[in-house]
Design a protein around this motif. Structure first.
Motif, PDB file in Angstrom:
ATOM      1  N   ARG A   1       0.715  -1.345  -0.012  1.00 58.92           N
ATOM      2  CA  ARG A   1      -0.366  -0.366  -0.176  1.00 58.92           C
ATOM      3  C   ARG A   1       0.397   1.348  -0.124  1.00 58.92           C
ATOM      4  O   ARG A   1       0.293   2.276  -0.589  1.00 58.92           O
ATOM      5  CB  ARG A   1      -0.926   0.140   1.235  1.00 58.92           C
ATOM      6  N   ALA A   2       2.402   1.324   0.632  1.00 60.05           N
ATOM      7  CA  ALA A   2       2.768   2.260   0.516  1.00 60.05           C
ATOM      8  C   ALA A   2       3.260   2.360  -0.533  1.00 60.05           C
ATOM      9  O   ALA A   2       3.407   3.371  -1.041  1.00 60.05           O
ATOM     10  CB  ALA A   2       3.979   2.384   1.466  1.00 60.05           C
ATOM     11  N   ARG A   3       4.173   1.940  -1.351  1.00 59.43           N
ATOM     12  CA  ARG A   3       4.208   2.063  -2.515  1.00 59.43           C
ATOM     13  C   ARG A   3       2.975   2.660  -3.501  1.00 59.43           C
ATOM     14  O   ARG A   3       3.944   3.199  -4.274  1.00 59.43           O
ATOM     15  CB  ARG A   3       5.040   0.927  -3.190  1.00 59.43           C
ATOM     16  N   THR A   4       1.951   1.742  -3.326  1.00 61.86           N
ATOM     17  CA  THR A   4       1.148   2.317  -4.251  1.00 61.86           C
ATOM     18  C   THR A   4       0.729   4.152  -3.817  1.00 61.86           C
ATOM     19  O   THR A   4       0.460   4.541  -4.683  1.00 61.86           O
ATOM     20  CB  THR A   4      -0.174   1.426  -4.161  1.00 61.86           C
ATOM     21  N   LEU A   5       0.684   4.225  -2.809  1.00 64.11           N
ATOM     22  CA  LEU A   5       0.578   5.438  -2.191  1.00 64.11           C
ATOM     23  C   LEU A   5       1.912   6.528  -2.607  1.00 64.11           C
ATOM     24  O   LEU A   5       1.616   7.637  -3.146  1.00 64.11           O
ATOM     25  CB  LEU A   5       0.535   5.676  -0.700  1.00 64.11           C
ATOM     26  N   ALA A   6       3.126   6.718  -2.896  1.00 59.44           N
ATOM     27  CA  ALA A   6       3.631   7.035  -3.204  1.00 59.44           C
ATOM     28  C   ALA A   6       3.741   7.287  -5.010  1.00 59.44           C
ATOM     29  O   ALA A   6       4.311   8.014  -5.525  1.00 59.44           O
ATOM     30  CB  ALA A   6       5.164   6.054  -2.860  1.00 59.44           C
ATOM     31  N   ALA A   7       3.241   5.842  -5.720  1.00 57.96           N
ATOM     32  CA  ALA A   7       3.477   6.434  -7.371  1.00 57.96           C
ATOM     33  C   ALA A   7       2.090   7.023  -7.074  1.00 57.96           C
ATOM     34  O   ALA A   7       2.493   8.006  -7.983  1.00 57.96           O
ATOM     35  CB  ALA A   7       3.170   5.005  -7.473  1.00 57.96           C
TER      36      ALA A   7
END
Length: 268
Positions: free
Chosen positions: A90-96
């Motif tokens: 989820r953190a990677r998706t939010l960063a993107a």
């Protein structure tokens, strides 16, 4: 992994799926450009290092990345670490989605990956990190640890009137606790209903930092907090929008912050 780790991982996997779909985590506001860091978090970081701009920062137990990415917005080169694969994804998706350059790593903070060791100017950890899992140090010599957490005293208290205690102050032993709702929303019914927590008193925390070779710069006990962190029944909400624990008419510590430095002469 032992049973305690798996119980806690299952809990945080579920929380990572649910959090951000509530009013507690302001994902919409973050994507609109806001920072999610509290006044205390920014003040402690400022006291420790001044500005984070240009620094390599590791956020231990970063959950789904709002705080980590807020440090990135302030100019840090950030790495977020969490033991929940759901949180990391989820953190990677939010960063993107936010267009922010950040690295997120799934790992146990007690078993830091070799490529992270000794790589950071700042290690940041906050709120519930120590009861759930021991913090690890990944600092370069001269680097700084900034820790903000719930005070061990408030972790003990189940009810205020009358005062009843349901958790030890210290000792570090494993304690299984039932918990059917999220700190972000008492109305949320979870399917992962048991966790394992580890009590650490302030003396144990400071001693652990010393044994790790850190120099203690400041230890501050705070009588208020911005959020009740699931303890709205025990804390009182004041007209200044701060939450306090009142016992016998007096406020007692609800948070503490610790700043410590790894001496420049210290070898990793």
């Amino acid at each position: 992994m032992d049973d305690a780790t798996e119980l806690n991982r299952a809990r945080w996997d579920e929380l990572a799926r649910r959090h951000g779909q509530d009013s507690y985590y302001d994902v919409e506001g973050f994507l609109a450009g806001r920072l999610t860091l509290t006044r205390r978090e920014r003040a402690e970081m400022s006291a420790a290092v001044g500005t984070v701009s240009g620094l390599d920062l590791l956020h231990v137990q970063c959950h789904f990345g709002l705080g980590t990415l807020s440090w990135a917005r302030l100019g840090a080169r950030v790495t977020g670490l969490d033991f929940s694969p759901v949180a990391v994804e989820r953190a990677r998706t939010l960063a993107a989605t936010a267009g922010i350059d950040a690295r997120f790593v799934q790992a146990d903070a007690q078993r830091l990956p070799d490529d992270l060791a000794g790589s950071f100017d700042v290690v940041f950890a906050s709120y519930g990190v120590l009861p759930w899992i021991a913090a690890a140090t990944a600092l370069r010599p001269g680097g700084t640890l900034v820790l903000i957490d719930g005070h061990p005293l408030i972790q003990m208290i189940d009810t205020v009137d009358p005062v009843r205690f349901g958790f030890p102050y210290q000792g570090g032993g494993a304690h299984r606790l039932p918990s059917t709702s999220s700190y972000a929303s008492s109305a949320t019914a979870l399917t992962s209903t048991e966790t394992v927590q580890y009590p650490h008193g302030l003396s144990e925390i400071v001693t652990a930092a010393a044994h790790a070779g850190l120099h203690l710069d400041a230890l501050t006990e705070h009588l208020d907090t911005a959020n009740p962190e699931g303890r709205g029944e025990q804390l009182q909400h004041g007209p200044d929008d701060r939450w306090r624990l009142i016992l016998a008419g007096q406020p007692v510590p609800v948070q503490y912050s610790l700043r410590a430095t790894l001496p420049a002469r210290h070898a990793p």
